[in-house]
Design a protein around this motif. Structure first.
Motif, PDB file in Angstrom:
ATOM      1  N   THR A 162       0.707  18.839   8.100  1.00  0.00           N
ATOM      2  CA  THR A 162      -0.333  18.437   9.048  1.00  0.00           C
ATOM      3  C   THR A 162       0.185  17.223   9.820  1.00  0.00           C
ATOM      4  OG1 THR A 162      -2.103  19.211   7.590  1.00  0.00           O
ATOM      5  CG2 THR A 162      -2.699  17.632   9.315  1.00  0.00           C
ATOM      6  N   PHE A 163       0.317  17.361  11.125  1.00  0.00           N
ATOM      7  CA  PHE A 163       0.821  16.283  11.980  1.00  0.00           C
ATOM      8  C   PHE A 163      -0.364  15.624  12.689  1.00  0.00           C
ATOM      9  CE2 PHE A 163       4.440  18.931  11.230  1.00  0.00           C
ATOM     10  CZ  PHE A 163       5.529  18.071  11.217  1.00  0.00           C
ATOM     11  N   LEU A 164      -0.467  14.302  12.580  1.00  0.00           N
ATOM     12  CA  LEU A 164      -1.598  13.572  13.135  1.00  0.00           C
ATOM     13  C   LEU A 164      -1.126  12.355  13.926  1.00  0.00           C
ATOM     14  CD1 LEU A 164      -3.806  13.510   9.905  1.00  0.00           C
ATOM     15  CD2 LEU A 164      -4.157  14.997  11.891  1.00  0.00           C
ATOM     16  N   LYS A 165      -1.841  12.064  15.010  1.00  0.00           N
ATOM     17  CA  LYS A 165      -1.590  10.830  15.750  1.00  0.00           C
ATOM     18  C   LYS A 165      -2.237   9.664  15.005  1.00  0.00           C
ATOM     19  CE  LYS A 165      -1.798  10.819  20.225  1.00  0.00           C
ATOM     20  NZ  LYS A 165      -2.282  10.931  21.629  1.00  0.00           N
ATOM     21  N   PRO A 166      -1.663   8.466  15.091  1.00  0.00           N
ATOM     22  CA  PRO A 166      -2.215   7.313  14.365  1.00  0.00           C
ATOM     23  C   PRO A 166      -3.622   6.955  14.835  1.00  0.00           C
ATOM     24  CG  PRO A 166       0.023   6.869  15.103  1.00  0.00           C
ATOM     25  CD  PRO A 166      -0.405   8.136  15.789  1.00  0.00           C
ATOM     26  N   ASN A 167      -4.441   6.538  13.883  1.00  0.00           N
ATOM     27  CA  ASN A 167      -5.782   6.042  14.169  1.00  0.00           C
ATOM     28  C   ASN A 167      -5.803   4.564  13.782  1.00  0.00           C
ATOM     29  OD1 ASN A 167      -8.477   5.398  14.374  1.00  0.00           O
ATOM     30  ND2 ASN A 167      -9.213   7.017  13.027  1.00  0.00           N
ATOM     31  N   MET A 168      -5.318   3.711  14.669  1.00  0.00           N
ATOM     32  CA  MET A 168      -5.086   2.319  14.331  1.00  0.00           C
ATOM     33  C   MET A 168      -6.369   1.567  13.977  1.00  0.00           C
ATOM     34  SD  MET A 168      -1.914   2.250  14.270  1.00  0.00           S
ATOM     35  CE  MET A 168      -1.867   0.542  13.740  1.00  0.00           C
ATOM     36  N   MET A 211       0.841  -1.196   0.000  1.00  0.00           N
ATOM     37  CA  MET A 211       0.000   0.000   0.000  1.00  0.00           C
ATOM     38  C   MET A 211       0.879   1.250   0.000  1.00  0.00           C
ATOM     39  SD  MET A 211      -2.918  -1.427  -0.136  1.00  0.00           S
ATOM     40  CE  MET A 211      -3.937   0.049  -0.013  1.00  0.00           C
ATOM     41  N   ASP A 212       0.427   2.286  -0.679  1.00  0.00           N
ATOM     42  CA  ASP A 212       1.211   3.513  -0.820  1.00  0.00           C
ATOM     43  C   ASP A 212       0.955   4.465   0.345  1.00  0.00           C
ATOM     44  OD1 ASP A 212       2.213   2.686  -3.329  1.00  0.00           O
ATOM     45  OD2 ASP A 212       0.391   3.378  -4.318  1.00  0.00           O
ATOM     46  N   ALA A 213       2.036   4.761   1.113  1.00  0.00           N
ATOM     47  CA  ALA A 213       1.937   5.700   2.241  1.00  0.00           C
ATOM     48  C   ALA A 213       0.645   5.432   3.021  1.00  0.00           C
ATOM     49  CB  ALA A 213       1.984   7.139   1.738  1.00  0.00           C
ATOM     50  N   PHE A 214       0.483   4.213   3.482  1.00  0.00           N
ATOM     51  CA  PHE A 214      -0.806   3.681   3.928  1.00  0.00           C
ATOM     52  C   PHE A 214      -1.517   4.568   4.944  1.00  0.00           C
ATOM     53  CE2 PHE A 214      -3.123   0.103   6.276  1.00  0.00           C
ATOM     54  CZ  PHE A 214      -4.140   0.044   5.351  1.00  0.00           C
ATOM     55  N   PHE A 215      -0.881   4.818   6.105  1.00  0.00           N
ATOM     56  CA  PHE A 215      -1.555   5.598   7.140  1.00  0.00           C
ATOM     57  C   PHE A 215      -1.887   7.003   6.650  1.00  0.00           C
ATOM     58  CE2 PHE A 215       0.650   3.113  10.845  1.00  0.00           C
ATOM     59  CZ  PHE A 215       0.054   1.959  10.395  1.00  0.00           C
ATOM     60  N   ALA A 216      -0.916   7.639   6.017  1.00  0.00           N
ATOM     61  CA  ALA A 216      -1.123   9.014   5.552  1.00  0.00           C
ATOM     62  C   ALA A 216      -2.187   9.067   4.461  1.00  0.00           C
ATOM     63  CB  ALA A 216       0.187   9.601   5.048  1.00  0.00           C
ATOM     64  N   SER A 217      -2.218   8.061   3.597  1.00  0.00           N
ATOM     65  CA  SER A 217      -3.215   8.042   2.523  1.00  0.00           C
ATOM     66  C   SER A 217      -4.625   7.887   3.082  1.00  0.00           C
ATOM     67  CB  SER A 217      -2.906   6.900   1.546  1.00  0.00           C
ATOM     68  OG  SER A 217      -1.697   7.132   0.861  1.00  0.00           O
ATOM     69  N   ILE A 218      -4.766   7.102   4.149  1.00  0.00           N
ATOM     70  CA  ILE A 218      -6.084   6.967   4.781  1.00  0.00           C
ATOM     71  C   ILE A 218      -6.517   8.304   5.375  1.00  0.00           C
ATOM     72  CG2 ILE A 218      -7.304   5.893   6.722  1.00  0.00           C
ATOM     73  CD1 ILE A 218      -5.686   3.357   6.162  1.00  0.00           C
ATOM     74  N   GLU A 219      -5.581   9.016   6.017  1.00  0.00           N
ATOM     75  CA  GLU A 219      -5.925  10.324   6.580  1.00  0.00           C
ATOM     76  C   GLU A 219      -6.305  11.308   5.476  1.00  0.00           C
ATOM     77  OE1 GLU A 219      -6.430  10.634   9.596  1.00  0.00           O
ATOM     78  OE2 GLU A 219      -5.267   9.044  10.574  1.00  0.00           O
TER      79      GLU A 219
END
Length: 397
Positions: free
Chosen positions: A76-82, A15-23
């Motif tokens: 934009t700095f974000l905490k993970p949303n697991m 997956m491409d930049a997975f966490f950031a892409s979901i945000e």
């Protein structure tokens, strides 16, 4: 006449930049902007992942968050949303399982598939890759990169070759041409120290690396690393794909905002970490026989200690007692602590030793009921709302 075996075909989906892409998907204001997921500025911690817009500023995974902020304070700095990431991961893995009966998930955002012999069912390797990418996008609105090769190494390098949203197929007779211009730094296991030696020898590309004999590479890099480089330069690697075994350990750690000597704070933190580990153990039906702690000092010196239990455990009270004793006898009390963590490993039901039926440290039905109730309450109301009491004996300093 013996029938010729079909060539192995392994796909790697990343997956491409997975966490950031979901945000970015879920937050319209973040689209086309640099997004950094991890610790927040002003806190200790590192970048978990970042969007491709943030990577243009030189931000990378595992970079200290302070450095990421220095490079791009407007990100934009974000905490993970697991929870959100896990839901997306489950959808992706379900899609991959519908393509191939043999899928090996290696992390939350990547997996290998054995697609050997699936051409009649799904089409050519390119068609299979396009089918995976389209299905993932339709289900999640997220892009992925797919690499196909004759083994795991080539499939992995192929998925990295044209990110993001890439599709690269490298058949057996194309391996040498694919590898030849590639920087040696792209190969597996080539870290900073190995790279220094590579550069000192004047080696830049895989083609140049392939000119060295096995003996010379083992002379310069050691038997294991030299052998690995020799095989990788020729595109040789395992083509085995299978369901990964259960995780070998479960651990949690915390980096403090400021170094601390406060034993109360250290004890409470270790207690909370133990509760999280214990809850994970019980959720996954695991018990461990080895308890370990991790302590990091201000200068990044890191120390670990561990102890084997008489029988496997999943109860917070017993795990915490051992973890705190390990810390109390570590010789680090009274020193500033940057990070503390604990973990459990070596799954089992017992060590083979006959246990005392009247030993109060052994788990009882009452213990199981209490922890079950506590876990249900945590699921319903969140962490920290309910916990079992642990005797608060002051440690010897």
């Amino acid at each position: 006449m013996q029938e010729k075996l079909a060539p192995r075909l392994i796909a790697h989906v990343d997956m491409d930049a997975f966490f950031a892409s979901i945000e970015q998907r879920d937050r319209p204001e973040c689209r086309s902007r640099p997004v950094v997921v991890g610790a927040l500025p002003g806190n200790r911690g590192v970048v978990s992942t970042c969007s491709y817009e943030a990577r243009e500023f030189g931000i990378r995974s595992a970079m200290p968050i302070a450095e990421a902020y220095r490079r791009c304070p407007n990100a934009t700095f974000l905490k993970p949303n697991m929870r959100s990431y896990s839901e997306a991961s489950d959808k992706v893995m379900a899609i991959l399982a519908s393509i191939s009966p043999v899928v090996e998930q290696v992390s939350v955002d990547e997996a290998y598939l054995d697609i050997s012999g699936l051409e009649r069912l799904h089409g050519s390797p390119e068609t299979i890759g396009r089918k995976i990418k389209a299905a993932v996008w339709q289900a999640t609105e997220l892009s992925c990169s797919v690499g196909v090769g004759s083994n795991r190494l080539i499939a992995k390098l192929a998925s990295e070759h044209n990110k993001p949203d890439g599709l690269t197929v490298v058949l057996a007779d194309q391996i040498v041409a694919f590898l030849d211009p590639m920087p040696v730094a792209n190969l597996r296991g080539v870290g900073p120290q190995t790279l220094k030696t590579v550069q000192r020898l004047g080696i830049r590309t895989v083609r140049q690396l392939r000119e060295y004999t096995l003996e010379s590479l083992q002379h310069y890099f050691g038997e294991k690393m030299g052998g690995g480089l020799y095989r990788q330069a020729r595109g040789e690697a395992s083509a085995h794909v299978g369901v990964r075994g259960e995780r070998s350990s479960i651990s949690k750690e915390t980096t403090f905002g400021e170094d601390t000597k406060d034993l109360r704070k250290l004890r409470d933190t270790l207690r909370q970490l133990t509760a999280e580990v214990g809850r994970t153990l019980r959720r996954e039906g695991l018990k461990g026989q080895v308890v370990s702690i991790k302590v990091r000092l201000p200068g990044f010196e890191t120390y670990t200690r561990q102890r084997r239990l008489a029988f496997a455990e999943d109860r917070d009270s017993m795990l915490f007692t051992v973890a705190w004793e390990l810390f109390a006898t570590s010789g680090k009390m009274g020193q500033p602590i940057r990070l503390i963590g604990m973990g459990v490993s070596d799954w089992g039901e017992g060590s083979g030793t006959m246990l005392d039926l009247f030993d109060s440290t052994q788990p009882s039905d009452r213990d199981h009921r209490l922890y079950s109730m506590m876990d249900e309450a945590t699921d319903r109301f969140g962490k920290g709302k309910l916990s079992l009491g642990i005797p608060d004996k002051k440690p010897k300093s």
